[in-house]
Structures are given as structure tokens and as C-alpha cells.
Design a protein around this motif. Structure first.
Motif, PDB file in Angstrom:
ATOM      1  N   THR A  67       0.886  -1.080  -0.010  1.00  0.00           N
ATOM      2  CA  THR A  67       0.047  -0.039  -0.060  1.00  0.00           C
ATOM      3  C   THR A  67       0.666   1.332  -0.091  1.00  0.00           C
ATOM      4  O   THR A  67       0.237   2.356   0.026  1.00  0.00           O
ATOM      5  CB  THR A  67      -0.933   0.168   1.126  1.00  0.00           C
ATOM      6  OG1 THR A  67      -0.104   0.014   2.523  1.00  0.00           O
ATOM      7  CG2 THR A  67      -1.838  -1.146   1.110  1.00  0.00           C
ATOM      8  N   THR A 108       2.203   4.247  -5.066  1.00  0.00           N
ATOM      9  CA  THR A 108       0.764   5.030  -5.486  1.00  0.00           C
ATOM     10  C   THR A 108       1.146   5.111  -6.947  1.00  0.00           C
ATOM     11  O   THR A 108       1.822   4.903  -7.562  1.00  0.00           O
ATOM     12  CB  THR A 108       0.260   6.390  -4.739  1.00  0.00           C
ATOM     13  OG1 THR A 108      -0.907   6.615  -5.143  1.00  0.00           O
ATOM     14  CG2 THR A 108       1.423   7.246  -4.615  1.00  0.00           C
ATOM     15  N   LYS A 143      -2.867  10.083  -8.376  1.00  0.00           N
ATOM     16  CA  LYS A 143      -3.189  10.141  -7.068  1.00  0.00           C
ATOM     17  C   LYS A 143      -2.447  11.270  -6.183  1.00  0.00           C
ATOM     18  O   LYS A 143      -2.857  11.945  -5.373  1.00  0.00           O
ATOM     19  CB  LYS A 143      -3.089   8.876  -6.340  1.00  0.00           C
ATOM     20  CG  LYS A 143      -3.902   9.115  -4.851  1.00  0.00           C
ATOM     21  CD  LYS A 143      -4.031   7.487  -4.430  1.00  0.00           C
ATOM     22  CE  LYS A 143      -4.520   7.598  -2.952  1.00  0.00           C
ATOM     23  NZ  LYS A 143      -4.771   6.145  -2.556  1.00  0.00           N
TER      24      LYS A 143
END
Length: 414
Positions: free
Chosen positions: A82, A85, A89
Motif C-alpha cells: 500500500t 501509489t 493520485k
């Protein structure tokens, strides 16, 4: 031989200090119940013997750090991540492709005020090779690559704050490591696993991630030894590897360290599933498997290796179980910045971590980014960094001195 007989034989070999082979390591990784308790006892005794031999009896170390996420862009597509990105974004959130140098220095300066001595740089692998926006950002500021910018950011932190950079920029060539060595006392890259199956097969966690080829990562570990970089590596437990593959990974790290002597610590990290990832439905690593992996790492790697597990990925009770399994290092813990790779898992307060460590019969002790043998040993710290390291290290032990890092006046970093 029955499973019980194989386990008994493998435990006896571990207890006697005999070299552990692949079959025995695989057997020990499956220990549970009373067998696991015996495995932990053996591992803890090996750890204790090693620390006593160097005058650091019952010390569990940590490094007080700030976490600097230089860029969250990456060319890899790991199925559990996670941290990474995409440019769109970042733009929508009002962030640049990379942290600016003044942002980097500001984080480090605030950390210095809280007594931090390490600046942990983490970032994705070569994002400019996937994202044109990353390359354009770098070129507009006069940098040829992400690693070129990493070097500039490390220099800025060294000279303006006195914090010591620990660099985790992923896969590096020999020449790239040589260029970074004068600006960082230590570097790191998780091996994660030696399983090529998890890299080559569609649907597996490293499929589509060129930097996660175990053959490439093993070569980086060897090259770091050739360049004489104090290096941190480790495994992820529970990302789909078999027990045999897990054993192969531990033995591979031991073999490479035996050849070069440069692996300063091995992290044994448990997989934690995260929402919004391809592996969100994968069960977390079972605690018994994780504890067995820690203990086997200690037994295979021996009493001189620092074995580390992150304290924020487990409970307080499980921290005690990790100590019982043979760890002697908690890694970097920050009083300022979150763990950007595991933001849902906050760092324990350092006072709480000291209490947990003390309750297990050990003393929490601060170190710097390079482990003591590399601080005190000849030829491991680049001459450009000698005064920077000496300013925050105890000259007798190589651990952290009770000082507040400061910036200039320093010798210019080449």
C-alpha cells in the motif's frame, strides 16, 4: 524417519550447535507446541551467548529514526503493497512526485530535535522507468535518476541535521552502491524470498515486478558485500512461500554473509494483509510459523548476527514471544514519523517498548544506523562519513551516544 523423529533429530542438531541443512531447517520451521517452545529456548540461548561474548549481555537494540518516504512511485506491482501509489493520485492530493529537499531536511531536523540519529530513506524502485512524470520531475531539477536524487537528499540530511542516512532504494548496481556509500553508513534491501515461483507465476505476489526477481536480489546482496556496505536484509513470512522456500531464503542469507561478512542484521517480518491490495484476503502469517521462522533464523545465522523483528506488527504479548525466539533488535522506531509501509500499525511508544523489553528480562539499548561491529571495524564506514558517525556513536561500544545530532560544521561530503 517419522515427522516426530525428524523433528527430534533437527532439534538435537540445533541444540548441539551443528550446522543446519535445508531438510533440518524446513523441519524446524514446522515446529509447534512443545517443539516450538524447545526451538525458542535453543534460539534464545544462542542469542544470549552471543551478546555475552561481546559484553552486551541481555541488550535488545533499536535505532531512533525518522522515516523519509522520498517517493511513493515505483515500477514494481507487488500484490501486498500500500506504500506505492500513482502520479495522478499524488497530484490530486497536492503532492509532488518526490519530496523536495527542503521537505526532507525539515523531517530530519524535527527528528534531530527528538533525539533521532537515523534518517531511513524508503522509496520505490526506479519509478522513472515506469512513469514519465517521475523522469520529468527529476530532469527539471537536474537529476539523472532517482538514485542520483537519493544521494543529494542524503547529503542534505547529513550536512544540515547530522542524522545518518540509511538507504532503502531497492535494487542497485555495484557502481550505484559505490556512489552512495560515501553518503550513507548503511543500506538495505529485503530479500523477501528466494522463491522464483512467486515471481514467475501469474497471480503470485511478485509477478510483474522486475525488481523482485530473487536472482537479481541475491546478486545485490553479494555486490553489497563486494563494495563493503553494512547491509540490512531479511525475509517476509507468509506471502505464499512454502516452508522449504522459507528455509532456502534463510540459508541463502547465511551463505552470502559467510562469504562477505557485511550483513549487519536480518529482519524476519510477518505478512499483514492490507485492504485495497490484491492480497487483502490472504490470511496473516500464523504466529506459530512466525515465531518458528525467527528462531530458525537465529539458529542458522548464529550468535553474532543481529536478528530483528518489527515491534509494531505484533501485540505486546507477541513482542515478548519474539524476544523468547531469539531476536536482539527491534529495528528503527520513530518518535515522530509513522511506518509509511505499514501506516495502520503505529510504532510503540519508546517507554512502552522499554517496559516490554525489561519485562522479558532485557534492556532496551539505542544504537545508530550501522551496527557496532561496522562502526568500530576497519573499512566499513566511508572516510567521508567518519566525523558524522563519530559525532553520534559511543567510541567504546559503537552504540548510540547520548547526544543530540547537529548539522554543520561538517567536512563536505564528496
Amino acid at each position: 524417519m517419522t515427522d516426530a523423529g525428524a523433528t527430534s533429530t533437527a532439534l538435537a542438531a540445533a541444540r548441539s550447535g551443528e550446522p543446519i541443512d535445508l531438510e533440518q531447517a524446513t523441519t524446524l520451521l514446522a515446529c509447534a507446541g512443545d517443539d516450538l517452545l524447545e526451538l525458542q529456548e535453543i534460539a534464545g540461548r544462542i542469542r544470549d551467548t552471543g551478546l555475552a561474548a561481546i559484553g552486551r549481555e541481555r541488550q535488545i537494540t533499536y535505532s531512533r529514526k525518522v522515516f523519509i518516504p522520498l517517493t511513493r512511485l515505483c515500477r514494481d506491482r507487488c500484490h501486498y503493497c500500500t506504500f506505492v501509489t500513482v502520479p495522478g493520485k499524488l497530484a490530486r492530493e497536492g503532492h509532488g512526485m518526490y519530496l523536495d529537499l527542503d521537505e526532507v531536511v525539515d523531517i530530519a531536523r524535527k527528528g534531530a530535535e527528538l533525539g533521532c540519529k537515523e534518517a531511513l530513506f524508503t522509496l520505490g524502485d526506479r519509478p522513472e522507468e515506469r512513469w514519465t512524470q517521475a523522469g520529468e520531475w527529476l530532469a527539471a531539477r537536474g537529476y539523472s535518476s532517482t538514485l542520483d536524487y537519493v544521494r543529494a537528499a542524503a547529503v542534505a540530511v547529513l550536512e544540515d541535521t547530522g542524522l545518518l542516512p540509511h538507504l532503502n532504494p531497492g535494487v542497485m548496481s555495484v557502481e550505484e552502491m559505490r556512489r552512495l556509500r560515501p553518503v550513507a553508513p548503511s543500506m538495505g534491501m529485503m530479500l523477501e524470498t528466494t522463491s522464483r515461483r512467486l515471481f514467475t507465476e501469474k497471480g503470485q505476489p511478485h509477478y510483474g515486478s522486475p525488481d523482485k526477481d530473487p536472482l537479481v536480489r541475491l546478486q545485490v546482496l553479494r555486490d553489497a558485500g563486494a563494495v563493503r556496505v553494512p547491509f540490512t536484509t531479511g525475509i517476509l513470512v507468509g506471502i505464499g512461500e512454502t516452508l522449504t522456500e522459507r528455509a532456502e531464503s534463510i540459508l541463502a542469507m547465511a551463505d552470502i554473509h559467510r562469504a562477505h561478512g557485511h550483513i549487519q542484521e536480518v529482519i524476519v517480518q510477518n505478512f499483514r494483509a492490507k485492504p485495497d491490495t490484491a492480497m487483502r484476503g490472504t490470511p496473516d502469517a500464523a504466529m506459530t510459523e512466525f515465531l518458528a521462522a525467527v528462531a530458525v533464523a537465529r539458529i542458522v545465522l548464529g550468535p553474532e548476527m543481529r536478528v530483528q523483528a518489527p515491534p509494531n506488527l505484533v501485540s505486546s504479548e507477541e513482542c515478548a514471544a519474539l524476544i523468547a525466539s531469539g531476536i536482539d533488535d527491534w529495528g528503527g522506531v520513530s518518535p515522530l514519523t509513522p511506518d509509511h509501509v505499514n501506516p495502520e500499525r503505529p510504532w510503540p511508544n519508546l517507554e512502552v517498548l522499554a517496559q516490554i523489553t525489561a519485562a522479558a528480562g532485557h534492556t532496551l539499548t539505542e544504537r545508530i544506523t550501522a551496527q557496532p561491529p561496522y562502526v568500530l571495524g576497519d573499512g566499513w564506514i566511508d572516510p567521508s562519513l567518519a566525523e558524522h558517525v563519530a559525532a553520534v556513536a559511543d567510541p567504546a561500544t559503537g552504540l548510540a551516544a547520548e547526544v543530540t545530532p547537529r548539522g554543520r560544521p561538517w567536512p563536505a561530503v564528496a
